[in-house]
Design a protein around this motif. Sequence first.
Motif, PDB file in Angstrom:
ATOM      1  N   THR A  49      22.673  -4.927   5.799  1.00  0.00           N
ATOM      2  CA  THR A  49      21.359  -5.221   5.577  1.00  0.00           C
ATOM      3  C   THR A  49      20.277  -4.500   5.509  1.00  0.00           C
ATOM      4  OG1 THR A  49      22.110  -7.608   6.667  1.00  0.00           O
ATOM      5  CG2 THR A  49      19.946  -6.968   6.764  1.00  0.00           C
ATOM      6  N   ILE A  53      17.742  -3.812   2.099  1.00  0.00           N
ATOM      7  CA  ILE A  53      16.387  -3.679   2.257  1.00  0.00           C
ATOM      8  C   ILE A  53      15.747  -2.510   1.842  1.00  0.00           C
ATOM      9  CG2 ILE A  53      14.393  -3.893   3.843  1.00  0.00           C
ATOM     10  CD1 ILE A  53      16.057  -5.678   5.787  1.00  0.00           C
ATOM     11  N   ILE A  56      15.761  -2.373  -1.923  1.00  0.00           N
ATOM     12  CA  ILE A  56      14.698  -3.127  -2.480  1.00  0.00           C
ATOM     13  C   ILE A  56      13.505  -2.306  -2.622  1.00  0.00           C
ATOM     14  CG2 ILE A  56      13.132  -5.014  -2.217  1.00  0.00           C
ATOM     15  CD1 ILE A  56      15.624  -6.782  -1.149  1.00  0.00           C
ATOM     16  N   ARG A 188      10.859 -10.314  -2.474  1.00  0.00           N
ATOM     17  CA  ARG A 188      12.433  -9.956  -2.841  1.00  0.00           C
ATOM     18  C   ARG A 188      12.997 -10.146  -1.410  1.00  0.00           C
ATOM     19  NH1 ARG A 188      13.567  -4.676  -6.424  1.00  0.00           N
ATOM     20  NH2 ARG A 188      15.830  -5.568  -5.902  1.00  0.00           N
ATOM     21  N   ALA A 189      12.516  -9.794  -0.419  1.00  0.00           N
ATOM     22  CA  ALA A 189      12.937  -9.811   0.739  1.00  0.00           C
ATOM     23  C   ALA A 189      12.879 -11.002   1.518  1.00  0.00           C
ATOM     24  CB  ALA A 189      12.430  -8.743   1.777  1.00  0.00           C
ATOM     25  N   PRO A 298      11.909  -0.398   6.945  1.00  0.00           N
ATOM     26  CA  PRO A 298      12.974  -1.224   6.835  1.00  0.00           C
ATOM     27  C   PRO A 298      13.547  -1.913   7.879  1.00  0.00           C
ATOM     28  CG  PRO A 298      13.137   0.824   5.787  1.00  0.00           C
ATOM     29  CD  PRO A 298      12.073   0.869   6.496  1.00  0.00           C
ATOM     30  N   ILE A 305      12.635 -10.596   9.467  1.00  0.00           N
ATOM     31  CA  ILE A 305      13.540 -11.614   8.688  1.00  0.00           C
ATOM     32  C   ILE A 305      14.166 -12.691   9.574  1.00  0.00           C
ATOM     33  CG2 ILE A 305      15.488 -12.063   7.144  1.00  0.00           C
ATOM     34  CD1 ILE A 305      14.344  -9.286   5.580  1.00  0.00           C
ATOM     35  N   TRP A 317      20.148 -15.411   6.706  1.00  0.00           N
ATOM     36  CA  TRP A 317      19.740 -14.321   6.035  1.00  0.00           C
ATOM     37  C   TRP A 317      19.545 -14.894   4.652  1.00  0.00           C
ATOM     38  CZ3 TRP A 317      18.737  -9.955   8.250  1.00  0.00           C
ATOM     39  CH2 TRP A 317      19.418  -9.542   9.612  1.00  0.00           C
ATOM     40  N   SER A 320      19.270 -12.056  -0.784  1.00  0.00           N
ATOM     41  CA  SER A 320      18.898 -10.643  -1.288  1.00  0.00           C
ATOM     42  C   SER A 320      19.336  -9.608   0.045  1.00  0.00           C
ATOM     43  CB  SER A 320      17.399 -10.465  -1.691  1.00  0.00           C
ATOM     44  OG  SER A 320      16.769 -10.767  -0.381  1.00  0.00           O
ATOM     45  N   VAL A 321      19.281  -9.848   1.041  1.00  0.00           N
ATOM     46  CA  VAL A 321      19.650  -8.712   2.055  1.00  0.00           C
ATOM     47  C   VAL A 321      20.658  -9.235   3.069  1.00  0.00           C
ATOM     48  CG1 VAL A 321      16.961  -8.449   2.106  1.00  0.00           C
ATOM     49  CG2 VAL A 321      18.124 -10.039   3.738  1.00  0.00           C
TER      50      VAL A 321
END
Length: 413
Positions: A49, A53, A56, A188-189, A298, A305, A317, A320-321
């Motif tokens: 993960t 991150i 990204i 994106r995250a 990160p 998150i 989650w 994307s991650v």
Amino acid sequence: MKQSQLFTKTRKEAPKDEVSKNAELLIRAGYVHKEMAGVYSYLPLGLRTLRKIENIIREEMDAIGGQELSMTALQDRQLWEKTDRWDDAKVDNWFKTKLKNGNEVGLGFTHEEAITNIMTGHISSYKDLPIYAYQIQTKFRNETRAKSGIMRGREFGMKDLYSFSATETDLDEFYEKAKQAYVNIFARAGLGDKTFITFASGGSFSKYSHEFQTLSDAGEDTIYLSREKGIAVNKEVLNDEVLTDLGVKREDLEEVHSIETGNIFKLGTRFSGALNLNYKDENGESKPVIMGSYGIGPGRLMGTIVESFADEKGIVWPESVAPFKVHLIDLRAKEASDKLYEKLTALGMEVLYDDRDANAGEKFATSDLLGMPYRVVVSGKTITSEKFEVKIRKSGEVLMLSESEMIELLQKK
Ligand code: ATP
Ligand code: MG
């Protein structure tokens, strides 16, 4: 990846001294290991993960012209004396140590000095500018309180980008690009809806800096938010002047808790002046380079998150991650499960396959704790009905799908 091969195990309890939700869940799920307060190791699933991150962030920095490098953790005392940041009275979170010969060195808590010094060997003319250089590297900070799990480490990863421009106009232009890149990163995250650009103190060069603050009850910061305008003001700078600048009224702002997940800052000539980073302009006149710095954590993002989406069963989650997109669960239908695992991985899907010899209750609880976006169950029932049970972790929705329907769903972007 087959879960029977994964060395990490889940556990029912987090260490008693762990008070943050993010670390509690990440430790229980086997994503991180707590070495001591504010110091965490990333285990295989957690590292997946973290890397997603970081990637990204890396893609967004590359897209605005960032060049990646990696600077050292060990820092030279003399360099930091030139900017007056060596003294513990000036910087209260240094970790320092001594060489065998008695010389002091520090463990970098940021890298303005180091990068400015490096650039003196590479910048001499306006033709060399602009330059945008970044790293994703370990910082050390002797934080007074480290009670927010991986969101406030004493040793933690940071992406720090530094911009070097000839003029203020060039800096301003890049600053806006970097701001947009940060907006992209948060979107994106999965944190786009919860993250607000926040006006914060700007230092001596500019009136404001900008923080990216993610709304969360677990946050250590207090900000004043206008949801309507999509902006916020840090408590530290809330005054009449700021309100006028932003065209908002105090009574229209909501006081909320938040996590500072990113920070962009115009440095001006603070470091180039002190460390003699100059360039010659078109007329041959020597001028200090104009700098900016752009930080994001990160690990802090990962913790944020977890804090933002976890439910009573465990981590959730965003796709994307997530360490893996699919958690495939075998319930005593080994042959069919093996076949599906082969098929999905051959399609390029990231699958964690629970092939362990454990009961359904345990496998489901583990799956909820780990938090992959999709859980696919293969059981005796699957074989007779030719339907697969697919559970969407985020919504809890359960679907009974044929193999092709399931694959179609999992392949959707
Ligand atoms: P804070 O006010 O929360 O201490 P800071 O203003 O000191 O943070 P910066 O120096 O601007 O933080 O660092 C840039 C980014 O690095 C922050 O926006 C955050 O995402 C991350 N970061 C800072 N300190 C930590 C930490 N102790 N652990 C994890 N991430 C951190
Ligand atoms: Mg700050």
